[in-house]
Design a protein around this motif. Structure first.
Motif, PDB file in Angstrom:
ATOM      1  N   LEU A 434      -6.116 -15.882  18.766  1.00  0.00           N
ATOM      2  CA  LEU A 434      -5.320 -15.849  17.552  1.00  0.00           C
ATOM      3  C   LEU A 434      -4.026 -15.086  17.792  1.00  0.00           C
ATOM      4  O   LEU A 434      -3.972 -14.151  18.592  1.00  0.00           O
ATOM      5  CB  LEU A 434      -6.110 -15.186  16.418  1.00  0.00           C
ATOM      6  CG  LEU A 434      -7.425 -15.873  16.026  1.00  0.00           C
ATOM      7  CD1 LEU A 434      -8.140 -15.060  14.955  1.00  0.00           C
ATOM      8  CD2 LEU A 434      -7.170 -17.289  15.543  1.00  0.00           C
ATOM      9  N   THR A 435      -2.954 -15.450  17.084  1.00  0.00           N
ATOM     10  CA  THR A 435      -1.648 -14.837  17.305  1.00  0.00           C
ATOM     11  C   THR A 435      -1.669 -13.343  17.049  1.00  0.00           C
ATOM     12  O   THR A 435      -1.112 -12.555  17.832  1.00  0.00           O
ATOM     13  CB  THR A 435      -0.594 -15.498  16.387  1.00  0.00           C
ATOM     14  OG1 THR A 435      -0.582 -16.903  16.635  1.00  0.00           O
ATOM     15  CG2 THR A 435       0.783 -14.924  16.641  1.00  0.00           C
ATOM     16  N   ASN A 436      -2.324 -12.929  15.957  1.00  0.00           N
ATOM     17  CA  ASN A 436      -2.347 -11.490  15.658  1.00  0.00           C
ATOM     18  C   ASN A 436      -3.172 -10.719  16.670  1.00  0.00           C
ATOM     19  O   ASN A 436      -2.870  -9.573  16.996  1.00  0.00           O
ATOM     20  CB  ASN A 436      -2.872 -11.255  14.241  1.00  0.00           C
ATOM     21  CG  ASN A 436      -4.281 -11.768  14.052  1.00  0.00           C
ATOM     22  OD1 ASN A 436      -4.721 -12.676  14.750  1.00  0.00           O
ATOM     23  ND2 ASN A 436      -4.992 -11.206  13.077  1.00  0.00           N
ATOM     24  N   HIS A 437      -4.229 -11.340  17.175  1.00  0.00           N
ATOM     25  CA  HIS A 437      -5.012 -10.689  18.220  1.00  0.00           C
ATOM     26  C   HIS A 437      -4.186 -10.558  19.495  1.00  0.00           C
ATOM     27  O   HIS A 437      -4.244  -9.529  20.175  1.00  0.00           O
ATOM     28  CB  HIS A 437      -6.293 -11.478  18.503  1.00  0.00           C
ATOM     29  CG  HIS A 437      -7.288 -11.397  17.392  1.00  0.00           C
ATOM     30  ND1 HIS A 437      -8.495 -12.035  17.444  1.00  0.00           N
ATOM     31  CD2 HIS A 437      -7.249 -10.756  16.193  1.00  0.00           C
ATOM     32  CE1 HIS A 437      -9.172 -11.792  16.333  1.00  0.00           C
ATOM     33  NE2 HIS A 437      -8.430 -11.027  15.561  1.00  0.00           N
ATOM     34  N   LYS A 438      -3.440 -11.589  19.815  1.00  0.00           N
ATOM     35  CA  LYS A 438      -2.636 -11.571  21.033  1.00  0.00           C
ATOM     36  C   LYS A 438      -1.609 -10.440  21.002  1.00  0.00           C
ATOM     37  O   LYS A 438      -1.445  -9.706  21.984  1.00  0.00           O
ATOM     38  CB  LYS A 438      -1.938 -12.917  21.210  1.00  0.00           C
ATOM     39  CG  LYS A 438      -1.119 -13.012  22.494  1.00  0.00           C
ATOM     40  CD  LYS A 438      -0.525 -14.405  22.647  1.00  0.00           C
ATOM     41  CE  LYS A 438       0.286 -14.516  23.954  1.00  0.00           C
ATOM     42  NZ  LYS A 438       0.876 -15.871  24.110  1.00  0.00           N
ATOM     43  N   SER A 439      -0.931 -10.260  19.887  1.00  0.00           N
ATOM     44  CA  SER A 439       0.066  -9.194  19.783  1.00  0.00           C
ATOM     45  C   SER A 439      -0.596  -7.818  19.831  1.00  0.00           C
ATOM     46  O   SER A 439      -0.052  -6.872  20.406  1.00  0.00           O
ATOM     47  CB  SER A 439       0.862  -9.346  18.488  1.00  0.00           C
ATOM     48  OG  SER A 439       0.020  -9.265  17.347  1.00  0.00           O
ATOM     49  N   LEU A 440      -1.799  -7.709  19.244  1.00  0.00           N
ATOM     50  CA  LEU A 440      -2.531  -6.440  19.297  1.00  0.00           C
ATOM     51  C   LEU A 440      -2.896  -6.095  20.729  1.00  0.00           C
ATOM     52  O   LEU A 440      -2.701  -4.953  21.179  1.00  0.00           O
ATOM     53  CB  LEU A 440      -3.782  -6.533  18.428  1.00  0.00           C
ATOM     54  CG  LEU A 440      -4.804  -5.394  18.577  1.00  0.00           C
ATOM     55  CD1 LEU A 440      -4.204  -4.064  18.136  1.00  0.00           C
ATOM     56  CD2 LEU A 440      -6.083  -5.709  17.773  1.00  0.00           C
ATOM     57  N   TYR A 441      -3.432  -7.066  21.459  1.00  0.00           N
ATOM     58  CA  TYR A 441      -3.858  -6.793  22.820  1.00  0.00           C
ATOM     59  C   TYR A 441      -2.668  -6.495  23.730  1.00  0.00           C
ATOM     60  O   TYR A 441      -2.754  -5.652  24.635  1.00  0.00           O
ATOM     61  CB  TYR A 441      -4.671  -7.973  23.360  1.00  0.00           C
ATOM     62  CG  TYR A 441      -5.955  -8.212  22.588  1.00  0.00           C
ATOM     63  CD1 TYR A 441      -6.591  -7.169  21.916  1.00  0.00           C
ATOM     64  CD2 TYR A 441      -6.529  -9.477  22.520  1.00  0.00           C
ATOM     65  CE1 TYR A 441      -7.749  -7.382  21.208  1.00  0.00           C
ATOM     66  CE2 TYR A 441      -7.699  -9.694  21.811  1.00  0.00           C
ATOM     67  CZ  TYR A 441      -8.304  -8.641  21.146  1.00  0.00           C
ATOM     68  OH  TYR A 441      -9.458  -8.855  20.444  1.00  0.00           O
TER      69      TYR A 441
END
Length: 504
Positions: A434-441
């Motif tokens: 997911l996009t928000n997960h990607k930015s978090l990681y």
């Protein structure tokens, strides 16, 4: 205040108290023998109002109409009370307007009845047989009552009016009807205490017990409490005095638990509690409360993941087993959100030192997380669990990297060492990401690399090797990883150039 008697204490509240020894200060000074009573063969004055000893114009005091045998009835009175302003009191002022007010209302003559005055233990003692002359028939008594400044109201007219009001209340059996505001009770209570007018004291205290106070009124209540008996002040003290030293912390902790667990409108409740924490006077108390709440929520998350990752042997239907596993994951998810909110509050107050240290000592917890995230079952149950856990990690790691939390080298190293494998598992097992997960990681990758750059080179070497999973198909897409290795090799090569750069 009566005469020059000040500093009343609880032990003085008896009819034979030591204040009566100074009664001479209020005996009519015109009598050559200094006695309290005076036999008069003159007719009583016919005025039906308070008589002032000055001829100046005065604003009238708020008095009830005179009735037979009532307050200020000269035809039936046997006591003439001279109510005067004590010129040595703090009412004295250089201001012309204030001085005029003092002069124009400094002395009054009031007609009273000894049978009524005996409701006041002070007047009862003054009018007792021991103060009377042995010979002669008494027509009326003459008493002097000095008015001094009050801690409640330093106004001349208000202080005199309050004394008159208390004298009027001696004629009133329904005291509660006359006390209808907290300010009135606070103005009358000191005078009632001085006159030992117990019924009035009780009425004032009962009213104060039952109504809210302003901040100023509360300060006045606190100043009057030492003058009350223990049984009289108990309810007032219970409102303003904590029964134990950690009551504020207990209250804060209870509010946090209610906001994150029980309140139906959780977002609003959390916002309100966050403001209380920001405004709390003791930062150390807030820190202790947050540490306690953090530990409780963390333990719930850990226990839930432990039960999910290492279930005991279960004899029953598969569906029942799945329900239990689902419950464990949902419990971990819910308390993980609470944990994230607590971490945000701790960082906001710069009070997350203990939380960072605790988060860096979770080898068993991170191992359970890795096992859980390698299993596909969680995807359909709590797809947001990895994000919540890693947001907690990211918040704490960012605070360390930014210097908001000054963590020791050991804490910094263990924080990356324990949580880096969880980040790698989350990335590898989330497809499509997911996009928000990607930015978090990606943010957490950059933060871990920053922390690694603060460690000794041998520890940085070990951790950087695990960060190869941060690399992408296009090297240009991972500049944070390139920069971290460039920094490490630059430092390593600098060591080889000579003893000048050797680390001790």
């Amino acid at each position: 205040m009566i005469g020059n008697t000040t500093g009343t204490k609880k032990r003085h509240r008896i009819a034979t108290n030591s204040r009566l020894s100074s009664t001479a200060a209020i005996i009519d000074s015109s009598r050559p023998d200094g006695t309290l009573t005076e036999v008069s063969h003159k007719p009583l004055p016919s005025s039906s109002s308070i008589r002032r000893s000055t001829t100046r114009h005065h604003p009238p005091l708020p008095l009830a109409p005179t009735v037979s045998n009532g307050f200020n009835d000269p035809t039936t009175a046997d006591v003439i009370l001279r109510l005067y302003l004590d010129q040595s009191s703090p009412f004295d002022s250089d201001d012309s307007e204030t001085q005029l007010a003092v002069d124009s209302s400094s002395e009054f003559q009031i007609y009273l009845h000894s049978s009524v005055l005996r409701r006041s233990k002070y007047f009862a003692a003054l009018l007792s047989d021991r103060w009377k002359k042995d010979s002669g028939e008494i027509d009326y008594y003459r008493l002097n009552l000095a008015v001094t400044s009050s801690s409640v109201n330093n106004s001349v007219s208000n202080s005199i009016n309050n004394h008159v009001t208390v004298l009027q209340l001696l004629y009133n059996n329904d005291l509660s009807s006359a006390i209808d505001t907290a300010s009135t009770a606070l103005e009358l209570l000191p005078i009632a205490l001085e006159l030992l007018f117990e019924d009035c004291v009780t009425a004032c205290v009962r009213y104060l017990e039952a109504v809210p106070w302003t901040e100023e009124e509360e300060r006045t209540v606190l100043s009057l409490i030492p003058l009350l008996r223990d049984e009289e002040s108990a309810e007032l003290l219970a409102r303003v005095s904590p029964p134990k030293s950690d009551l504020s912390e207990e209250m804060l902790h209870g509010l946090i638990l209610t906001a994150i667990h029980n309140h139906p409108n959780m977002a609003f409740a959390k916002a309100f509690v966050a403001k209380l924490l920001r405004d709390f006077s003791s930062r150390e108390s807030a820190r202790r409360v947050l540490d306690k709440s953090f530990e409780m929520s963390l333990n719930v998350v850990k226990e839930s993941l432990e039960e999910y990752s290492s279930p005991e042997v279960f004899r029953g239907e598969i569906n029942e087993m799945e329900a239990i596993q689902r419950l464990n994951l949902h419990t971990a998810m819910t308390n993980g959100r609470h944990l994230l909110w607590l971490i945000e509050r701790m960082i906001e107050l710069r009070a997350a030192d203990t939380a960072v240290k605790e988060w860096s000592e979770q080898a068993s917890f991170t191992a359970n997380l890795q096992r859980a995230f390698r299993d596909d079952a969680w995807r359909n149950m709590v797809p947001g669990l990895p994000s919540v856990v890693m947001r907690c990690t990211c918040k704490l790691a960012n605070a360390v990297a930014a210097g908001v939390i000054l963590a020791s080298r050991q804490v910094r190293m263990k924080l990356v060492k324990d949580w880096l494998p969880v980040l790698i598992v989350c990335k590898d097992n989330m497809t499509p990401m997911l996009t928000n997960h990607k930015s978090l990681y990606l943010e957490l990758e950059e933060t871990f690399l920053k922390i690694i750059s603060t460690l000794p080179m041998s520890e940085a070497q070990e951790l950087l090797q695990q960060c190869l999973s941060f690399s992408t198909r296009n090297v240009e897409d991972c500049p944070h990883l390139v920069s971290a290795f460039t920094t490490w090799f630059r430092r390593a090569n600098r060591q080889l150039q000579g003893d000048h750069y050797q680390l001790s």
